[in-house]
Enzyme design. Structure first.
Site, PDB file in Angstrom:
ATOM      1  N   LYS A 164      51.073  49.867  32.758  1.00 34.81           N
ATOM      2  CA  LYS A 164      50.171  49.603  31.627  1.00 34.81           C
ATOM      3  C   LYS A 164      49.731  48.149  31.709  1.00 34.81           C
ATOM      4  O   LYS A 164      50.563  47.259  31.877  1.00 34.81           O
ATOM      5  CB  LYS A 164      50.916  49.835  30.310  1.00 34.81           C
ATOM      6  CG  LYS A 164      50.013  50.046  29.125  1.00 34.81           C
ATOM      7  CD  LYS A 164      49.307  51.386  29.206  1.00 34.81           C
ATOM      8  CE  LYS A 164      49.081  52.051  27.873  1.00 34.81           C
ATOM      9  NZ  LYS A 164      48.616  53.436  28.077  1.00 34.81           N
ATOM     10  N   THR A 168      52.721  55.691  30.844  1.00 37.11           N
ATOM     11  CA  THR A 168      52.352  54.287  30.614  1.00 37.11           C
ATOM     12  C   THR A 168      52.390  53.979  29.117  1.00 37.11           C
ATOM     13  O   THR A 168      52.615  52.838  28.715  1.00 37.11           O
ATOM     14  CB  THR A 168      50.969  53.946  31.215  1.00 37.11           C
ATOM     15  OG1 THR A 168      49.953  54.643  30.507  1.00 37.11           O
ATOM     16  CG2 THR A 168      50.913  54.282  32.687  1.00 37.11           C
ATOM     17  N   HIS A 195      30.436  21.420  40.300  1.00 34.11           N
ATOM     18  CA  HIS A 195      29.541  20.324  40.646  1.00 34.11           C
ATOM     19  C   HIS A 195      28.811  19.756  39.437  1.00 34.11           C
ATOM     20  O   HIS A 195      28.336  20.494  38.582  1.00 34.11           O
ATOM     21  CB  HIS A 195      28.505  20.802  41.671  1.00 34.11           C
ATOM     22  CG  HIS A 195      29.121  21.464  42.868  1.00 34.11           C
ATOM     23  ND1 HIS A 195      29.927  20.798  43.762  1.00 34.11           N
ATOM     24  CD2 HIS A 195      29.071  22.746  43.312  1.00 34.11           C
ATOM     25  CE1 HIS A 195      30.323  21.628  44.703  1.00 34.11           C
ATOM     26  NE2 HIS A 195      29.836  22.837  44.463  1.00 34.11           N
TER      27      HIS A 195
END
Ligand SMILES: O=c1[nH]c(=O)c2[nH]c(=O)[nH]c2[nH]1
Length: 306
Positions: free
Chosen positions: A13, A60, A263
């Site tokens: 899970k 799960t 940048h």
């Protein structure tokens, strides 16, 4: 073996969100954590894949419930690492068919508020970078433990350059000894402990170690407050940061760092009529986050040094 094939599988899970509060009215106020937990089980459940036989499958949904049940059982404050170890050990020992459990947790940076100069007893505000951990526990007690940091944004306005790189027909970038350096560090370090019996008993040692590693990384990135330290490249700075951590902490076996080069582009604006509308003088930049350079590396101890 499944019908002449090799099947590697795990199931679990992901992103189970749980928060645990410990009421401590007498000592230092309430404590709170907010965790995002992912569990994966390596289990002997091949028939589920090959013939729809779910008799060995740990649902799960049960894994999710276990996260809440184990949080409830933690009557004392625990570090995110210790909670991950508790879960991984539980899943790998409780179910006969589970050979190993992998638990990953990201902790939200709730920090105690300071109001009128005093720590608040139950007020918190969200900080920036996140504390992470990854634990794998095997049934035999073997363990792998890593901690990390996500979204640690660092910037310095000078003491950075980039020179003498490859120049070819595609190269436009000028060499410089003066630029901004900005990054969002993602790092993960693996501890040397490889069995549950080696885990130190102090429940907060991993929290302390997290703070200390962050400090070493930051101090190496920036250098001393007044003078700083010159960086010839993100690569060199990354290496020095990783090396400082391994030199300082003997119980860390390796460290991975990912440092995007975010940048800040010089701004120059001109037209025929106005040739110097904005002439860059290390002052006005366009901050960008894409595209960005991606520099990443893992530094480990070699056997000869151990
Ligand atoms: O520190 C840097 N490393 C690079 O690899 C690189 N490449 C680039 O265009 N700028 C930079 N800067």
């Amino acid at each position: 073996m499944a019908e002449g094939f090799k099947l590697d599988q795990k199931h679990g899970k992901s992103r189970v969100r749980v928060s645990r509060v410990w009421r401590q009215p007498l000592s230092g106020g309430d404590a709170i954590v907010e965790w995002n937990v992912s569990v994966s089980l390596f289990s002997d459940c091949l028939p589920a894949y090959t013939s729809g036989d779910n008799s060995a499958i740990v649902a799960t949904d049960s894994m999710k419930n276990t996260v809440y049940a184990k949080a409830k059982e933690c009557s004392e404050v625990v570090s995110v690492e210790v909670f991950a170890i508790i879960l991984a050990r539980h899943f790998s020992s409780f179910y006969p068919q589970v050979s190993a459990a992998e638990v990953k947790i990201v902790e939200k940076p709730w920090e105690r508020m300071v109001v009128s100069g005093r720590p608040h007893s139950h007020g918190f505000k969200l900080g920036s970078e996140m504390h992470t951990t990854e634990v794998t526990a095997k049934k035999c007690g073997a363990l792998s433990l890593a901690s990390g940091i996500q979204q640690l944004s660092l910037l310095k306005t000078t003491m950075s350059g980039f020179e003498e790189f490859v120049r070819d027909k595609y190269t436009l970038l000028p060499e410089t000894r003066e630029r901004m350096m900005a990054t969002e560090v993602t790092t993960s370090w693996r501890y040397t402990y490889d069995h549950v019996s080696q885990i130190p008993p102090d429940p907060f040692c991993f929290t302390e170690r997290y703070k200390d590693v962050k400090k070493v990384l930051e101090e190496t990135f920036f250098g001393p407050p007044d003078t700083g330290v010159y960086s010839p490249s993100v690569q060199n700075t990354l290496y020095l940061m990783a090396k400082a951590v391994l030199n300082r902490f003997q119980d860390i076996a390796s460290i991975h760092l990912r440092m995007p080069n975010l940048h800040f582009l010089p701004v120059n604006l001109s037209s025929k009529e106005n040739p110097t509308m904005v002439k860059f003088d290390n002052d006005v930049y366009v901050p960008t986050d894409e595209p960005h350079g991606t520099i990443e590396a893992t530094l480990s101890r070699t056997m000869s040094k151990m």
